[in-house]
Design a protein around this motif. Structure first.
Motif, PDB file in Angstrom:
ATOM      1  N   GLN A   3       0.751  -1.047   0.052  1.00  0.00           N
ATOM      2  CA  GLN A   3       0.096   0.203  -0.104  1.00  0.00           C
ATOM      3  C   GLN A   3       0.860   1.205  -0.091  1.00  0.00           C
ATOM      4  N   LEU A   4       0.550   2.289  -1.003  1.00  0.00           N
ATOM      5  CA  LEU A   4       1.326   3.380  -1.134  1.00  0.00           C
ATOM      6  C   LEU A   4       0.247   4.689  -0.831  1.00  0.00           C
ATOM      7  N   VAL A   5       0.419   5.388   0.036  1.00  0.00           N
ATOM      8  CA  VAL A   5      -0.420   6.618   0.502  1.00  0.00           C
ATOM      9  C   VAL A   5       0.276   7.875   0.264  1.00  0.00           C
ATOM     10  N   GLU A   6      -0.362   8.631  -0.637  1.00  0.00           N
ATOM     11  CA  GLU A   6       0.269   9.848  -0.965  1.00  0.00           C
ATOM     12  C   GLU A   6      -0.405  11.044  -0.464  1.00  0.00           C
ATOM     13  N   SER A   7       0.335  12.156   0.190  1.00  0.00           N
ATOM     14  CA  SER A   7      -0.493  13.299   0.887  1.00  0.00           C
ATOM     15  C   SER A   7       0.561  14.412   0.355  1.00  0.00           C
ATOM     16  N   GLY A   8       0.040  15.550   0.666  1.00  0.00           N
ATOM     17  CA  GLY A   8       0.780  16.973   0.802  1.00  0.00           C
ATOM     18  C   GLY A   8       0.365  17.564  -0.494  1.00  0.00           C
ATOM     19  N   ARG A  27       8.837  -2.164   4.747  1.00  0.00           N
ATOM     20  CA  ARG A  27      10.173  -1.637   4.389  1.00  0.00           C
ATOM     21  C   ARG A  27      10.168  -1.253   2.881  1.00  0.00           C
ATOM     22  N   ILE A  28      10.759   0.031   2.828  1.00  0.00           N
ATOM     23  CA  ILE A  28      10.699   0.467   1.224  1.00  0.00           C
ATOM     24  C   ILE A  28      12.123  -0.106   1.052  1.00  0.00           C
ATOM     25  N   SER A  29      13.027  -0.601   1.627  1.00  0.00           N
ATOM     26  CA  SER A  29      14.176  -0.884   1.137  1.00  0.00           C
ATOM     27  C   SER A  29      14.107  -2.395   0.363  1.00  0.00           C
ATOM     28  N   ARG A  30      12.756  -3.014   0.392  1.00  0.00           N
ATOM     29  CA  ARG A  30      12.825  -4.180  -0.552  1.00  0.00           C
ATOM     30  C   ARG A  30      12.447  -3.846  -1.949  1.00  0.00           C
ATOM     31  N   PHE A  31      12.257  -2.784  -2.136  1.00  0.00           N
ATOM     32  CA  PHE A  31      11.861  -2.144  -3.595  1.00  0.00           C
ATOM     33  C   PHE A  31      13.193  -1.886  -4.316  1.00  0.00           C
ATOM     34  N   ASP A  32      13.039  -2.173  -5.650  1.00  0.00           N
ATOM     35  CA  ASP A  32      14.361  -1.772  -6.553  1.00  0.00           C
ATOM     36  C   ASP A  32      14.214  -0.097  -6.640  1.00  0.00           C
ATOM     37  N   ALA A  33      13.138   0.495  -6.673  1.00  0.00           N
ATOM     38  CA  ALA A  33      13.200   1.627  -6.851  1.00  0.00           C
ATOM     39  C   ALA A  33      11.763   2.299  -6.459  1.00  0.00           C
ATOM     40  N   MET A  34      11.647   3.583  -6.172  1.00  0.00           N
ATOM     41  CA  MET A  34      10.415   4.018  -5.887  1.00  0.00           C
ATOM     42  C   MET A  34      10.456   5.526  -6.799  1.00  0.00           C
ATOM     43  N   GLY A  35       9.088   5.767  -7.054  1.00  0.00           N
ATOM     44  CA  GLY A  35       9.256   7.030  -7.843  1.00  0.00           C
ATOM     45  C   GLY A  35       8.008   7.966  -7.876  1.00  0.00           C
ATOM     46  N   TRP A  36       7.840   9.185  -8.652  1.00  0.00           N
ATOM     47  CA  TRP A  36       6.484   9.733  -8.643  1.00  0.00           C
ATOM     48  C   TRP A  36       6.405   9.870 -10.324  1.00  0.00           C
ATOM     49  N   TYR A  94       1.335  10.574  -8.664  1.00  0.00           N
ATOM     50  CA  TYR A  94       1.324   9.044  -8.076  1.00  0.00           C
ATOM     51  C   TYR A  94       2.525   8.669  -7.642  1.00  0.00           C
ATOM     52  N   CYS A  95       2.460   8.074  -6.513  1.00  0.00           N
ATOM     53  CA  CYS A  95       3.820   7.386  -6.004  1.00  0.00           C
ATOM     54  C   CYS A  95       3.684   6.023  -6.657  1.00  0.00           C
ATOM     55  N   SER A  96       4.830   5.533  -6.846  1.00  0.00           N
ATOM     56  CA  SER A  96       5.012   4.127  -7.336  1.00  0.00           C
ATOM     57  C   SER A  96       6.192   3.400  -6.559  1.00  0.00           C
ATOM     58  N   ALA A  97       6.214   2.090  -6.664  1.00  0.00           N
ATOM     59  CA  ALA A  97       7.195   1.315  -6.133  1.00  0.00           C
ATOM     60  C   ALA A  97       7.298   0.298  -7.006  1.00  0.00           C
ATOM     61  N   MET A  98       8.782  -0.193  -7.394  1.00  0.00           N
ATOM     62  CA  MET A  98       8.984  -1.353  -8.219  1.00  0.00           C
ATOM     63  C   MET A  98       9.874  -2.413  -7.615  1.00  0.00           C
ATOM     64  N   THR A 103       4.964  -3.140 -10.748  1.00  0.00           N
ATOM     65  CA  THR A 103       5.008  -1.911 -10.160  1.00  0.00           C
ATOM     66  C   THR A 103       3.766  -1.578  -9.524  1.00  0.00           C
ATOM     67  N   TYR A 104       4.088  -1.064  -8.192  1.00  0.00           N
ATOM     68  CA  TYR A 104       2.705  -0.689  -7.322  1.00  0.00           C
ATOM     69  C   TYR A 104       2.389   0.653  -7.352  1.00  0.00           C
ATOM     70  N   TRP A 105       1.123   1.175  -7.189  1.00  0.00           N
ATOM     71  CA  TRP A 105       0.793   2.505  -7.403  1.00  0.00           C
ATOM     72  C   TRP A 105       0.002   3.028  -6.247  1.00  0.00           C
ATOM     73  N   GLY A 106      -0.047   4.150  -5.891  1.00  0.00           N
ATOM     74  CA  GLY A 106      -0.758   4.835  -5.035  1.00  0.00           C
ATOM     75  C   GLY A 106      -2.039   5.315  -5.468  1.00  0.00           C
ATOM     76  N   GLN A 107      -2.889   6.037  -4.781  1.00  0.00           N
ATOM     77  CA  GLN A 107      -4.273   6.511  -5.120  1.00  0.00           C
ATOM     78  C   GLN A 107      -3.905   7.992  -5.914  1.00  0.00           C
ATOM     79  N   GLY A 108      -2.899   8.468  -5.366  1.00  0.00           N
ATOM     80  CA  GLY A 108      -2.685   9.814  -6.198  1.00  0.00           C
ATOM     81  C   GLY A 108      -2.973  11.195  -5.179  1.00  0.00           C
ATOM     82  N   THR A 109      -2.347  12.426  -5.319  1.00  0.00           N
ATOM     83  CA  THR A 109      -2.740  13.410  -4.758  1.00  0.00           C
ATOM     84  C   THR A 109      -2.835  14.548  -5.690  1.00  0.00           C
ATOM     85  N   GLN A 110      -3.682  15.398  -5.662  1.00  0.00           N
ATOM     86  CA  GLN A 110      -3.752  16.614  -6.813  1.00  0.00           C
ATOM     87  C   GLN A 110      -2.854  17.739  -6.347  1.00  0.00           C
TER      88      GLN A 110
END
Length: 115
Positions: A3-8, A27-36, A94-98, A103-110
């Motif tokens: 689960q990825l939850v964006e805010s801000g 843990r985010i250390s298990r992801f190869d990369a994360m991004g926006w 959108y936040c992503s984790a690979m 690839t996993y996605w959050g719900q997004g923040t406007q």
């Protein structure tokens, strides 16, 4: 399950700043990369910034020098500091984790930048 939850996100004037956060479950250390990524109305989702597990960062040319991606492994979170915002930065972010081939996605923040 990831689960990825964006805010801000929010409304800001041209030239202003916002800081987006993405909190991950586990843990985010298990992801190869994360991004926006971002998607403006009527447009395809586009790459914004990426940070690999080793800390190497990449940026889209349109945001280079204005946006900064960072990560905090202790908080299982990544951030996107956005400065000198322009109206063309208006989009859902959108936040992503690979991990492996997924690839996993959050719900997004406007983010809306007014001129």
């Amino acid at each position: 399950q990831v689960q990825l939850v964006e805010s801000g996100g929010g409304l800001v004037q041209t030239g202003g700043s916002l800081r987006l956060s993405c909190a991950a479950s586990g843990r985010i250390s298990r992801f190869d990369a994360m991004g926006w990524y971002r998607q403006a109305p009527g447009k395809q989702r586009e790459f914004v910034a990426r940070i690999a597990s080793a800390g190497i960062t990449n940026y889209a040319d349109s945001v280079k020098g204005r946006f900064t991606i960072s990560r905090d492994n202790a908080k299982n979170a990544i951030y996107l500091q956005m400065d000198s915002l322009k109206p063309e930065d208006t989009a859902a972010y959108y936040c992503s984790a690979m991990a492996n081939v997924r690839t996993y996605w959050g719900q997004g923040t406007q983010v809306t930048v007014s001129s």
